[in-house]
Design a protein around this motif. Structure first.
Motif, PDB file in Angstrom:
ATOM      1  N   ARG A 129       0.826  -1.209   0.000  1.00  0.00           N
ATOM      2  CA  ARG A 129       0.000   0.000   0.000  1.00  0.00           C
ATOM      3  C   ARG A 129       0.864   1.264   0.000  1.00  0.00           C
ATOM      4  O   ARG A 129       0.642   2.198  -0.763  1.00  0.00           O
ATOM      5  CB  ARG A 129      -0.918  -0.034   1.230  1.00  0.00           C
ATOM      6  CG  ARG A 129      -1.939   1.098   1.349  1.00  0.00           C
ATOM      7  CD  ARG A 129      -1.425   2.331   2.106  1.00  0.00           C
ATOM      8  NE  ARG A 129      -0.756   2.044   3.340  1.00  0.00           N
ATOM      9  CZ  ARG A 129      -1.383   1.960   4.525  1.00  0.00           C
ATOM     10  NH1 ARG A 129      -2.686   2.087   4.601  1.00  0.00           N
ATOM     11  NH2 ARG A 129      -0.665   1.744   5.630  1.00  0.00           N
ATOM     12  N   TYR A 140      -4.473   4.427   0.088  1.00  0.00           N
ATOM     13  CA  TYR A 140      -5.733   3.861   0.553  1.00  0.00           C
ATOM     14  C   TYR A 140      -5.582   3.246   1.944  1.00  0.00           C
ATOM     15  O   TYR A 140      -4.483   2.904   2.384  1.00  0.00           O
ATOM     16  CB  TYR A 140      -6.232   2.809  -0.442  1.00  0.00           C
ATOM     17  CG  TYR A 140      -5.224   1.756  -0.820  1.00  0.00           C
ATOM     18  CD1 TYR A 140      -5.128   0.552  -0.118  1.00  0.00           C
ATOM     19  CD2 TYR A 140      -4.351   1.950  -1.896  1.00  0.00           C
ATOM     20  CE1 TYR A 140      -4.211  -0.412  -0.464  1.00  0.00           C
ATOM     21  CE2 TYR A 140      -3.415   0.976  -2.249  1.00  0.00           C
ATOM     22  CZ  TYR A 140      -3.358  -0.196  -1.532  1.00  0.00           C
ATOM     23  OH  TYR A 140      -2.427  -1.143  -1.869  1.00  0.00           O
ATOM     24  N   ASP A 180     -11.746  -5.751 -12.181  1.00  0.00           N
ATOM     25  CA  ASP A 180     -10.594  -5.769 -11.272  1.00  0.00           C
ATOM     26  C   ASP A 180      -9.317  -6.148 -12.019  1.00  0.00           C
ATOM     27  O   ASP A 180      -8.257  -5.542 -11.812  1.00  0.00           O
ATOM     28  CB  ASP A 180     -10.818  -6.768 -10.133  1.00  0.00           C
ATOM     29  CG  ASP A 180     -12.021  -6.437  -9.283  1.00  0.00           C
ATOM     30  OD1 ASP A 180     -12.231  -5.251  -8.979  1.00  0.00           O
ATOM     31  OD2 ASP A 180     -12.772  -7.365  -8.928  1.00  0.00           O
ATOM     32  N   THR A 183      -8.063  -3.325 -14.126  1.00  0.00           N
ATOM     33  CA  THR A 183      -7.556  -2.250 -13.270  1.00  0.00           C
ATOM     34  C   THR A 183      -6.211  -2.618 -12.648  1.00  0.00           C
ATOM     35  O   THR A 183      -5.262  -1.817 -12.659  1.00  0.00           O
ATOM     36  CB  THR A 183      -8.573  -1.927 -12.163  1.00  0.00           C
ATOM     37  OG1 THR A 183      -9.833  -1.606 -12.755  1.00  0.00           O
ATOM     38  CG2 THR A 183      -8.099  -0.756 -11.316  1.00  0.00           C
ATOM     39  N   GLY A 298      -8.537   5.844  -8.109  1.00  0.00           N
ATOM     40  CA  GLY A 298      -9.522   5.418  -7.130  1.00  0.00           C
ATOM     41  C   GLY A 298      -9.894   3.957  -7.275  1.00  0.00           C
ATOM     42  O   GLY A 298      -9.981   3.219  -6.280  1.00  0.00           O
ATOM     43  N   LYS A 299     -10.096   3.514  -8.504  1.00  0.00           N
ATOM     44  CA  LYS A 299     -10.498   2.131  -8.722  1.00  0.00           C
ATOM     45  C   LYS A 299      -9.344   1.163  -8.467  1.00  0.00           C
ATOM     46  O   LYS A 299      -9.562   0.025  -8.035  1.00  0.00           O
ATOM     47  CB  LYS A 299     -11.046   1.962 -10.139  1.00  0.00           C
ATOM     48  CG  LYS A 299     -12.392   2.650 -10.347  1.00  0.00           C
ATOM     49  CD  LYS A 299     -13.024   2.285 -11.666  1.00  0.00           C
ATOM     50  CE  LYS A 299     -13.438   0.848 -11.716  1.00  0.00           C
ATOM     51  NZ  LYS A 299     -14.186   0.506 -12.948  1.00  0.00           N
ATOM     52  N   SER A 301      -7.118   1.557  -6.117  1.00  0.00           N
ATOM     53  CA  SER A 301      -7.095   1.401  -4.658  1.00  0.00           C
ATOM     54  C   SER A 301      -8.160   0.416  -4.204  1.00  0.00           C
ATOM     55  O   SER A 301      -7.905  -0.461  -3.369  1.00  0.00           O
ATOM     56  CB  SER A 301      -7.318   2.756  -3.983  1.00  0.00           C
ATOM     57  OG  SER A 301      -6.262   3.649  -4.279  1.00  0.00           O
ATOM     58  N   LYS A 302      -9.364   0.538  -4.747  1.00  0.00           N
ATOM     59  CA  LYS A 302     -10.452  -0.361  -4.358  1.00  0.00           C
ATOM     60  C   LYS A 302     -10.147  -1.804  -4.747  1.00  0.00           C
ATOM     61  O   LYS A 302     -10.428  -2.744  -3.994  1.00  0.00           O
ATOM     62  CB  LYS A 302     -11.753   0.098  -5.016  1.00  0.00           C
ATOM     63  CG  LYS A 302     -12.303   1.411  -4.454  1.00  0.00           C
ATOM     64  CD  LYS A 302     -13.582   1.819  -5.159  1.00  0.00           C
ATOM     65  CE  LYS A 302     -14.110   3.135  -4.587  1.00  0.00           C
ATOM     66  NZ  LYS A 302     -15.354   3.579  -5.274  1.00  0.00           N
ATOM     67  N   ILE A 305      -7.630  -3.253  -2.291  1.00  0.00           N
ATOM     68  CA  ILE A 305      -8.260  -3.621  -1.022  1.00  0.00           C
ATOM     69  C   ILE A 305      -8.981  -4.946  -1.174  1.00  0.00           C
ATOM     70  O   ILE A 305      -8.899  -5.831  -0.309  1.00  0.00           O
ATOM     71  CB  ILE A 305      -9.239  -2.514  -0.579  1.00  0.00           C
ATOM     72  CG1 ILE A 305      -8.469  -1.222  -0.260  1.00  0.00           C
ATOM     73  CG2 ILE A 305     -10.048  -2.964   0.638  1.00  0.00           C
ATOM     74  CD1 ILE A 305      -9.357  -0.013  -0.054  1.00  0.00           C
ATOM     75  N   LYS A 306      -9.685  -5.106  -2.294  1.00  0.00           N
ATOM     76  CA  LYS A 306     -10.408  -6.343  -2.573  1.00  0.00           C
ATOM     77  C   LYS A 306      -9.441  -7.521  -2.682  1.00  0.00           C
ATOM     78  O   LYS A 306      -9.676  -8.596  -2.123  1.00  0.00           O
ATOM     79  CB  LYS A 306     -11.213  -6.185  -3.860  1.00  0.00           C
ATOM     80  CG  LYS A 306     -12.139  -7.339  -4.187  1.00  0.00           C
ATOM     81  CD  LYS A 306     -12.971  -7.017  -5.424  1.00  0.00           C
ATOM     82  CE  LYS A 306     -13.899  -8.159  -5.791  1.00  0.00           C
ATOM     83  NZ  LYS A 306     -14.690  -7.845  -7.012  1.00  0.00           N
TER      84      LYS A 306
END
Length: 317
Positions: A129, A140, A180, A183, A298-299, A301-302, A305-306
């Motif tokens: 991260r 994030y 995902d 990305t 932004g995507k 980072s998401k 996390i996933k």
């Protein structure tokens, strides 16, 4: 009163299960009491290494990916072979990740301050991260509380290869979808790649004896100069030349959406990356990221996390 007691008793197993699931889930600032300085310590060490070698972020990303894709995010990729057991890190696709020494250094320092508290699985997720943020991505927040796995076997390694098709890569994913995948492949905007992972595209694409026709001619010429025809067909990563993952850009250490422009221009060096240009969904997403870089950040980072929540071990696991 008896009826009420009966209702409460009948609901008790459900309540216990709910409490157990809550207790065993990841949470933000998991070490706030047991080792409050944990994230600050590891962030400082990652930054020190990054300042010396900005390619570290790519190494940590790859290390984290390879860990999570096998048995989940449990740090099993860090374990060494022992006795007759050959560990995950000995698999051919696991010979390229870097950053093991950084995770070791963080763990050693945290053991001095909070012995036996912070897991290597959390250290790897947090260090990745911070590497993303140092390379220009978003900083994030991730929940922590992962436990370390104790099983690491080479036979469990089933990673998407650099020459996979989109469909083949999707079938190898854990808890991720096409959005995902598209990305997270943006991580290939930074770092280096060994020639052995794509040299077939330069000289003998799909056994034709010719280069991949989808590869940009200027890039092809540049890569052939850096990646000669392999004389020895056995891939030796220790002596294999490397090139930037995005050789046609001027920002090889910036985690940004420029990667997708290269994909659409036929400048992706890995076949899997280049495949993103050839499906409607992935091409549309690539165009969105090119035109709206903040959407990509932004995507990404998401999606990270996933990824970091995949099949984690928690509690007493």
């Amino acid at each position: 009163m008896n009826l009420l007691m009966a209702v409460l008793l009948s609901a008790l197993p459900i309540l216990v299960a709910l409490l157990a699931n809550t207790a065993l889930s990841l949470e933000f600032h998991f070490y706030r009491n047991s080792c409050p300085q944990a994230e600050m310590v590891q962030r400082k060490i990652v930054k020190q290494h990054f300042n010396k070698d900005p390619s570290l972020s790519a190494g940590l990303l790859r290390l984290h990916f390879h860990d999570c894709f096998t048995r989940g995010c449990d740090a099993s990729v860090l374990l060494d072979s022992k006795g007759d057991n050959v560990a995950e890190k000995e698999a051919s696709l696991n010979l390229s990740p870097r950053g093991f020494e950084v995770i070791d250094e963080i763990k050693l320092e945290l053991e001095k301050q909070c012995k036996g508290v912070v897991s290597c699985a959390d250290i790897l997720a947090l260090a990745t991260r911070d590497g993303v943020a140092l390379s220009g991505g978003s900083s994030y927040h991730i929940p922590t509380g992962r436990r370390n796995g104790t099983i690491s076997t080479i036979g469990d390694v089933q990673l998407p290869g650099p020459s996979f098709s989109i469909d083949a890569a999707l079938s190898a994913l854990i808890n991720l979808d096409l959005d995902d995948l598209t990305t997270l492949l943006g991580a290939h905007s930074i770092g280096f790649c060994h020639c052995g992972f794509f040299v077939d595209r330069l000289y003998n694409f799909e056994g034709t004896g010719l280069p991949d026709p989808d590869l940009d001619p200027g890039l092809l010429d540049s890569l052939q100069k850096k990646c000669p025809i392999p004389i020895n067909q056995i891939f030796n990563i220790s002596i294999d030349p490397t090139v930037f993952m995005t050789p046609m850009t001027k920002t090889p250490f910036n985690l940004d959406s420029s990667f997708y422009r290269g994909v659409l221009d036929g400048e992706a060096i890995l076949l899997l990356d280049q495949e993103l240009a050839f499906t409607d969904v992935t091409r549309t997403l690539a165009l969105t990221y090119i035109n709206k870089p903040n959407v990509f950040r932004g995507k990404f980072s998401k999606a990270m996390i996933k990824l970091g929540n995949a099949n984690v071990l928690t509690g007493r696991d």
